[in-house]
Structure formats: structure tokens, C-alpha cells
Design an enzyme around this catalytic site. Sequence first.
Site, PDB file in Angstrom:
ATOM      1  N   HIS A   1       6.331  -3.649   4.752  1.00 46.75           N
ATOM      2  CA  HIS A   1       5.834  -2.707   3.898  1.00 46.75           C
ATOM      3  C   HIS A   1       5.052  -3.250   2.670  1.00 46.75           C
ATOM      4  O   HIS A   1       3.805  -2.971   2.447  1.00 46.75           O
ATOM      5  CB  HIS A   1       7.012  -1.824   3.154  1.00 46.75           C
ATOM      6  CG  HIS A   1       6.740  -0.720   2.269  1.00 46.75           C
ATOM      7  ND1 HIS A   1       6.718   0.433   2.597  1.00 46.75           N
ATOM      8  CD2 HIS A   1       6.285  -0.980   0.887  1.00 46.75           C
ATOM      9  CE1 HIS A   1       6.272   1.197   1.468  1.00 46.75           C
ATOM     10  NE2 HIS A   1       6.174   0.467   0.385  1.00 46.75           N
ATOM     11  N   GLU A   2       5.603  -4.297   2.147  1.00 44.76           N
ATOM     12  CA  GLU A   2       4.766  -4.950   1.007  1.00 44.76           C
ATOM     13  C   GLU A   2       3.730  -5.681   1.470  1.00 44.76           C
ATOM     14  O   GLU A   2       2.503  -5.814   0.920  1.00 44.76           O
ATOM     15  CB  GLU A   2       5.746  -5.818   0.239  1.00 44.76           C
ATOM     16  CG  GLU A   2       6.968  -5.186  -0.278  1.00 44.76           C
ATOM     17  CD  GLU A   2       6.718  -3.969  -1.161  1.00 44.76           C
ATOM     18  OE1 GLU A   2       5.682  -4.040  -2.127  1.00 44.76           O
ATOM     19  OE2 GLU A   2       7.477  -3.059  -1.440  1.00 44.76           O
TER      20      GLU A   2
ATOM     21  N   HIS B   1       0.943  -3.379   1.574  1.00 53.68           N
ATOM     22  CA  HIS B   1       0.258  -3.312   0.279  1.00 53.68           C
ATOM     23  C   HIS B   1      -0.331  -4.613  -0.136  1.00 53.68           C
ATOM     24  O   HIS B   1      -1.597  -4.584  -0.839  1.00 53.68           O
ATOM     25  CB  HIS B   1       1.412  -3.440  -0.802  1.00 53.68           C
ATOM     26  CG  HIS B   1       1.789  -2.088  -0.916  1.00 53.68           C
ATOM     27  ND1 HIS B   1       1.196  -0.799  -1.257  1.00 53.68           N
ATOM     28  CD2 HIS B   1       3.331  -1.698  -1.008  1.00 53.68           C
ATOM     29  CE1 HIS B   1       2.282   0.315  -1.420  1.00 53.68           C
ATOM     30  NE2 HIS B   1       3.308  -0.190  -1.312  1.00 53.68           N
TER      31      HIS B   1
ATOM     32  N   GLU C   1      -0.092   3.534  -0.828  1.00 55.76           N
ATOM     33  CA  GLU C   1       1.046   3.740  -0.105  1.00 55.76           C
ATOM     34  C   GLU C   1       1.065   3.985   1.452  1.00 55.76           C
ATOM     35  O   GLU C   1       1.761   3.722   2.322  1.00 55.76           O
ATOM     36  CB  GLU C   1       1.973   4.857  -0.600  1.00 55.76           C
ATOM     37  CG  GLU C   1       3.405   4.971  -0.261  1.00 55.76           C
ATOM     38  CD  GLU C   1       4.351   3.683  -0.569  1.00 55.76           C
ATOM     39  OE1 GLU C   1       3.953   2.845  -1.543  1.00 55.76           O
ATOM     40  OE2 GLU C   1       5.468   3.615  -0.113  1.00 55.76           O
TER      41      GLU C   1
HETATM   42 ZN    ZN Z   1       5.123   1.091  -1.400  1.00 56.70          ZN
END
Ligand code: ZN
Length: 512
Positions: A274-275, A278, A304
Site C-alpha cells: 500500500h505505502e 503511494h 489513495e
Molecule cells: Zn493510503
Amino acid sequence: MKTLATLEPLIARLREVQHLNSAASLLSWDQETYMPAGGGQARADQLATLQGLAHDKLVSPEVEALLTQWIDPATGQARDQPGDAWDEPSRALLREVWRDFSRARKLPSDFVKRLGRECSLAQQVWTEARGQNSFARFLPSLRTIVALKLEETRYLGYRDSPYDALLDTYEPGATVAALTPLFTTLKARLVPLLNRVMESRAAVDDALLFQAYDPTRQVEFGKLVLTAMGYDFDRGRLDLSAHPFTTSFHPTDVRVTTRVYEKEFSACLFSCVHEGGHGLYDQGLDQERYGTPLGEALSLGIHESQSRLWENCVGRSRPFWRCFYPLLQQLFPEQLKAVEPDRFYAAINRVKPSLIRVEADELTYNLHIMLRFEIERELIEGRIAVEDLPAAWNDKMRDYLGLVPPTDAEGVLQDVHWSLGAIGYFPTYALGNLYSVQLYEQARRDIQGLEEEIAAGRLTVLKKWLNQKVHRWGRTFTADHLIRRVTGSPLSPEPFLAYLEKKYGELYRLGG
Ligand code: ZN
């Protein structure tokens, strides 16, 4: 044709603002990772000073003089002289700087300080209130914060709902009127789908994820996946923090964090992925445009979308695990040797209504967002009183997820957003999910054999596509313009719903 070269005096000042913001971000990163516990108060003062300096530098008379010479304040658009128009990047830069400048200037600095002070006090109160399971303890602070946020909506201005002014802070252009039909469609399809999944006889067991997994090896595997995604460790690093996050000081220094629980395999890996999503966005921004809106992420919803695309569309897919599961089995032979890939895939995709968003599966995740959106909207529009929040919360939890939190600590007090004054933030999580699938479906159309590439571990084909289509443009386009430009359609809940219906229909053998 006038170009960015004309804007150099403005850009030089914006870079200085960004230097102050980057320094503040570094202090925040340190606070979450390595700062000793005793440093909290001094760090809050240091951050407040830097943030104040950055704010003052942005709303300075010098910046105003530069902007008003090029922009018509009535429209917020660049002024063209006949025969001497601005090129597209300059036009976009001026539009976005004007947005930041005029929003910052609408908020009196006395108000910004009051809000900052109240929120930092409220966070302590909230921590205690949650520990004591006492909403009454938090109530006075929350009343103050809601009153301040209402004051903020009056400074910022809005057309239909005061909640629009708060939404726009996090997702430029988002309004209640635009979000409501999206969320209504989601709810109408997600709730019945969830009911069918819960009634299904297909047994999905995730106990295998809760064996003991050596933490060092978990982080090692996270790094391996991040590297395969194309996350550049020469321009980034991975650390541990209580709440995983990504922070960027420049595209050449973008840091991600994860958390590790020995007996919960999913936390570390999916936080890394997830990160990492980003992080790829921030590493993929245009270095030449650092400090200007053209070198900044477009919105929280688009940010996101990048993390959720990697976490879910890739990281929870069969093609991904065709490559990575054998590697994971080598790292954890005792735990996984006898576990078939299909059983592992089912475990990481198990649907289980939970009390809090951060533990939610893909299917129930958006229900947490809709609950928060409806409650916040009613709160800001004055249709629900602060003291009635616990009851409203529990009613909606029952409606949406079929659960009633046993305590307020697990219900209305569950997370930090309100004590931070972050009202209007949650919808960006749902937008991120919708954008992620719409973008991923387009990537599958554009990149021949994408899933075969992923199954072979060649994830960077997808990273390069995202670099080209999304990352490099910064805030050149609005979110609406970007999604139309890349996918040919406006944002729609359809791709997301079709994706979930197919994925869970198959996993839970729903038929029809
Ligand atoms: Zn996030």
C-alpha cells in the site's frame, strides 16, 4: 507564447515555501519513527513554527503582487494578452497556485493557530477518552472542534452544503452533490453482495495467516516486493511505525513505513505494498517541477488510488501470487509448505465485517466510508448533535455491517481523524478505491499481457504506465480531467462494483 520561464520569480518563492514544508515533513517523519517519547511537546512547537513560516511566505504581499499581475482574481484564471497567450503548463501552474494562495488567505492566522492548538489538545483528550471508553470525556473537545470546523466553512465559503468546503480541502472539487449518487449506487450493490457472501456455504479460512511469522523475514519479504514494484531504495527507505505512512521531501527522498505483527502476516506485507503505491507516485513526480503544483500529487483520492491499486488489484490477485507465493513459501516453509496457493489466495481475500476501516476487506471497506460520510455531513449541516453521535454511529454500523460495537472505544471513538479536525477526509478513501479499479482496468487494456507480466514478477511495466499516465503530471489536470484523459470516462462506480462482484462471486461461489 508565455512559458514557465516567465514565472521564474514566483517559482523561486514557491520553492522556498516547499523547503519549509519539506523540513516540517522530515520532523514529522522522525516523530513517527525514531523520536524519543519525551520529545513530543518540543517537536509540536518546532512544527508549528515551520508551518507558520511556510504559510506566511505563501500569503505574502510579494506573492500576491506576482500573482495578480498574471491572474484575474475574479475567475482565478491566467490573463491572456491578445497574441501572447500562456502555454498549458503555465496556465495550470497559475490556476493551482491561485487556489492554494486564495484558500490560505481566507483563513485568518489567528484562526489557524486556534484550530492547531485545539486539535493538539484534543488528541490527548481523545487518547484518554478511548482508553477509558468514555465518549463523555471527549465530548467537550469534539464540540469545540466541530464549532471550529463550522467557522472554517464560513471563511472558505460554499454553495450548497458547508460540508463541501471541508471536502474540497482534501479532494479539490468534491461536493456532497457529486458524491451522493456514487455512494448510493455503491451501497445499493455492496450491501446485498455482502449478504450473499455471508450466507454462502463456501468455507474461507484465514487461520493460516495468524501463525507465528518471523518479523525480520516479514520485512525482508516486504522489501523484495517493493523492489519488484520499482520502488527505488536509492531514493527511499523502509522503516517501522505504529501507523504505516508515506512521506516525501522531494522525488529523490520518498520514505515509506510499515508495521509488523508476528502473529498477523497480512499487516506488514499489505502495508508495504500500500505505502509502496503511494511511494511510487511521489518518486514519479516531475523533479524539475519540485515546489510547484506541477510537481505535487493531485489529490488525496488520486494518491489513495495508487496505493489501493497496488495493494488490491495487484497484491491480492492470483497473478501476483503465482510469482510471489513460491518465494514466500521458501521464506516460511514451516508455515506454508502444506498450504496450496488457492487456500492462501482465499485467506488473504476473506470477507469478514469488522468494526474498523483499517481492518476491513475490499468488500466491506467502503461501507465504513459511507457511514462516516453520512454522519459527518449531518453533523456539519446541523442535523445531528455532537452528543448523539454514539447512537447514530451504532445504528449505521448495524445497517451497513450487521455489527454493533460493544463499546464506544471500538465505535465512535475508534480513530484519530476527528480529534485532528480531519472532517471531510474519509470520502477520499472511497474515491481512491473507485479510481484504483478504473485505472487498473484501463492498464489491462493498454498493456498487452499485463497479468502475464505480473505473474512473471515483472511489475515495473505497470509502474511505468502509471508514471506516464498519472504521476508525471502532478496537478496539471483536475482529478476529473485526469480520469477522463486516461480512461476515456468520468469516474464511475461500475468498474469497481463489477470487479468486486466477479472476484467475490468466484471466491464464494455465488453463481449467477
Ligand atoms: Zn493510503
